[in-house]
Write an enzyme that holds these catalytic residues in place. Sequence first.
Site, PDB file in Angstrom:
ATOM      1  CD  GLU A 450     -31.208 -55.738  27.159  1.00 28.31           C
ATOM      2  OE1 GLU A 450     -31.500 -56.799  26.925  1.00 28.31           O
ATOM      3  OE2 GLU A 450     -30.072 -55.309  27.723  1.00 28.31           O
ATOM      4  CD  GLU A 724     -29.256 -59.591  21.577  1.00 26.20           C
ATOM      5  OE1 GLU A 724     -30.149 -60.283  21.640  1.00 26.20           O
ATOM      6  OE2 GLU A 724     -28.627 -59.038  22.503  1.00 26.20           O
TER       7      GLU A 724
HETATM    8  C1  BGC Z   1     -27.868 -55.487  25.020  1.00 24.59           C
HETATM    9  C2  BGC Z   1     -27.015 -55.039  24.184  1.00 24.59           C
HETATM   10  C3  BGC Z   1     -25.895 -54.212  24.512  1.00 24.59           C
HETATM   11  C4  BGC Z   1     -25.019 -55.399  25.551  1.00 24.59           C
HETATM   12  C5  BGC Z   1     -24.092 -54.975  26.166  1.00 24.59           C
HETATM   13  C6  BGC Z   1     -27.462 -56.394  25.864  1.00 24.59           C
HETATM   14  O1  BGC Z   1     -28.185 -57.069  26.884  1.00 24.59           O
HETATM   15  O2  BGC Z   1     -29.026 -56.177  24.267  1.00 24.59           O
HETATM   16  O3  BGC Z   1     -27.468 -54.485  22.824  1.00 24.59           O
HETATM   17  O4  BGC Z   1     -24.973 -53.489  24.064  1.00 24.59           O
HETATM   18  O5  BGC Z   1     -26.205 -56.046  26.373  1.00 24.59           O
HETATM   19  O6  BGC Z   1     -23.411 -55.873  26.944  1.00 24.59           O
END
Ligand code: BGC
Length: 914
Positions: A450, A724
């Site tokens: 990501e 997260e």
């Molecule tokens: C990310 C997040 C992001 C989110 C939004 C994720 O995959 O890691 O940090 O803000 O998606 O939906």
Amino acid sequence: MRIVNTRINHIENPVGFHMDSLTFNWKVVDAEGKRIRWARVQVAADQDMSQIVYDSGLCPKVFNILYDWKKETAGFVPQPCMRYYWWVTVEDNAGCQAMSEISFFEMAKPEKEWEGKWIASMLKRNSCVLYREFETDQSIQWARLYITGLGLYEVYLNGQKVGDEYLTPGFNDYESFLQFQTYEAEEMLRNGRNHLEIWLGNGWYRGRYLSFDEKSSERYGDTLCALAELYVKYEDGTITKICTDCDWKSKGGNIVHAELYDGEILDDTLALAEECVKVLPEMGYERLEARRSIPIKVMHIKNPVSLIHTAKGECILDFGQNMAGWVTFYNRLPQGHTCRYVAGEILQDNCFYHENLRSAKTEFVYTSDGQEKWVRPHFTYYGFRYLLIEGFGDCIDLNDFAAEVLYSQMEQTGFLQTGHEKVNQLISNVLWGQRSNFIDVPTDCPQRDERLGWTGDTQVFAGTGMFQMNAVVFYRKYMYDMYQEQKKRNGKVPFVVPNISFGDQVSAAWSDAAVIVPWKLYMMYGDKEILKEQYTGMKAWLDYIRRRDRENGDQRIWYADCHFGDWLSLDAPNNELTGGTDMVLIATAYYYQDAVLTAKAAEVLEYWQDVADYRQLAKEICQAFQREYFTESGRLAADTQTAHALVLFMGLYREGQQLRLVERLEELIQQNGGCLNTGFVGTACLCSALSMHGKNRLAYQLLLNEDYPSWLYQVNLGATTIWERWNSVLPDGRLNPDGMNSLNHYAYGAIVEWIYHYGAGIKPLEPGWRKIGIAPMPDRRLGKLQAEYQSESGKVVSGWEYLENDRIHYYMEVPFNTTAELTLPDGTCMEVKSGHYDYIQCAPKQGKGFDSSTEVTVLLSDDEAREVIGKHAPELLHIPVQCVQGNLKKIMLNVFSGGDRLKYDKLVEELKKL
Ligand code: BGC
């Protein structure tokens, strides 16, 4: 008096940066006086400051001097490739003067004029090298290399790497602009034969990345290429240029494969054939710009703290800290031997674990040429704490391995220390979150497939980021990136910037970064020029929402678009990722905030029509919000912590409704076992909403909670960065089976901004900290707190410590040329000038925080509360235990009939006093 930290456009001695104007900054320390009487900036063409080309004269009352040369008709116009020297003299109101040391800035070459040609390897390869030999024949006075490469490049002159930065030219929307760098090269040139070599790898330009659409590589182009001009000036004044052109050669290079997510395969045994290059005229020069990105450098070095042999027979290095960068090792392998490492964030069952990195391979494979040397990857980086190592032999020496922590070069400006060890660890975790994710673009995470510039993560973290580090140049470049995306989409701000992989959708709280970040930057760093530059993006975004609103009949509610809501909050009915708070409510709250902040920015810039327009808009949104979301008597329709926190934080309530909202928020928290259940949106403002409205104690409780969900739950489970999800790791140490578990996601690190704003109580009341608010809000459970912030105006300190005999010591430092509004919990309120201040007072009565939302079981277990209950509602003491589950309000309603309301009120009033 001394003058320190002299900067141009907030950069120390910048070389080759894009500059449309010049802002001169400095700081005054150890001054006799309190204020600046005048400052004078002089710029010269020579290091002795004898050929003055610009003189500001004595400027009274300056803050940052801005010199906008585009508007200058006569006088100083900085010339390309030229280095200028400058100093500043300051006189304070005590009549003392000081002069800074001499600093410099150097202009880049003309951005669009190139003699060099874009060149590429004839063959399509994952990585390649372009090179040429050339002669120099006299002694060299000066040499500059102007260069860029796509995707990523490293350049070597006579076998030595040029510059100490990595992952150049950085990450931006390459369709909109291409940054070139300037390197000083005279020291590296040899008299006679020289060899210039450019290594190229995929990087963001051509590499593999996470994508919602089909295309997941070659987003910006399919050819690795480079453009360079080496200017060499000899002692006799002649200049020659060595430029990329069809005379260059190419070869495969030792990098067999490199991808940001997957890592690198490097083979030093390869015999490489020489090939011709091709010229790419279609690349053109229109997109070229002098660099805006600050360099990505090795900012820290970490040695492994232990070597782990697992039950599976694995050999793992533990670096003791989750971080981003790569590991360099000392090669002792014989020729032809291959070794490998794989990076990971956490162990599972005491063994290496990699699944949470999803498809990212995060490995480094090296084949040795038998030479002893330090080896590292080039066109990749990793987010890791653990390293699985293979093929390094049986006898591992930990000194042969070093983790090089990579991030954009920024100095730490914020320092926090408390009397609570776990909170100190949390603060460190948040700092490491920034260190791991500020790699040219603020990313969501540094490890899995990501690592993108998610705008929502930026929006909630920017305030913390700006306290922790001097991030003004970093965000200036990022906001420029954002505006490039907006220009392509009629003002829309995509989910990620640069928009490498997602379509054109927008989301509230994510896209609003376009408004919120510029305003924060202005308040923190006080540079009006930057605000002006970013205003177009603020306005473009707000106008986009307004157009969507118009499509829905100008209701002043943001009905359109699909949002991320309160991402990952814990109050969603079916565990939905978007949380339990009505999305339209969140969106409309942000719509309101955007209007308020854009109006404020317009006011600073004196765009009066916009001021009137946006103020009116804000007013209408606020009214519509209240009509839509409040009952007549003031109950908020969305009964979640996040909704209440947002409304309180943004001031979206009607006069008189505040108390009810605060009480309800408190109740919601108590009902949830005294814990938060908020996601990305709510968490960022929850504690602030509480502290702003008299519930500071509860805010501290959230900070200090150790059970899930809380910040310290993570600390207790050994986190060294922020996760997260609140429960990315379960109490038994297993990763959450729901997936999406980055252990280095800074969003919830937003709490650190609250520690500065409320715990220490420091805020800029005027842009750039010219006027400072200091209003510490202590809490006994923390013992002490010291905040130090190197602001644009100088060092700001606010600290407190509980002493014996129920006293507390407050101390503060207010920098030169500023004033502070000091407010202490005992009601002391005064305006002070620069200087040090100390107060020893009786510790504020903290109270136990009881009220109608307190669980009755909690009250019954407190002696003082029992006494009060005994006095006002003794019946309660005799109710069977199984009947007192719930908060006071609920139980009292069951126990007393309507006529006893007075009794109930009295009881609550007395309990609140405890
Ligand atoms: C990310 C997040 C992001 C989110 C939004 C994720 O995959 O890691 O940090 O803000 O998606 O939906």
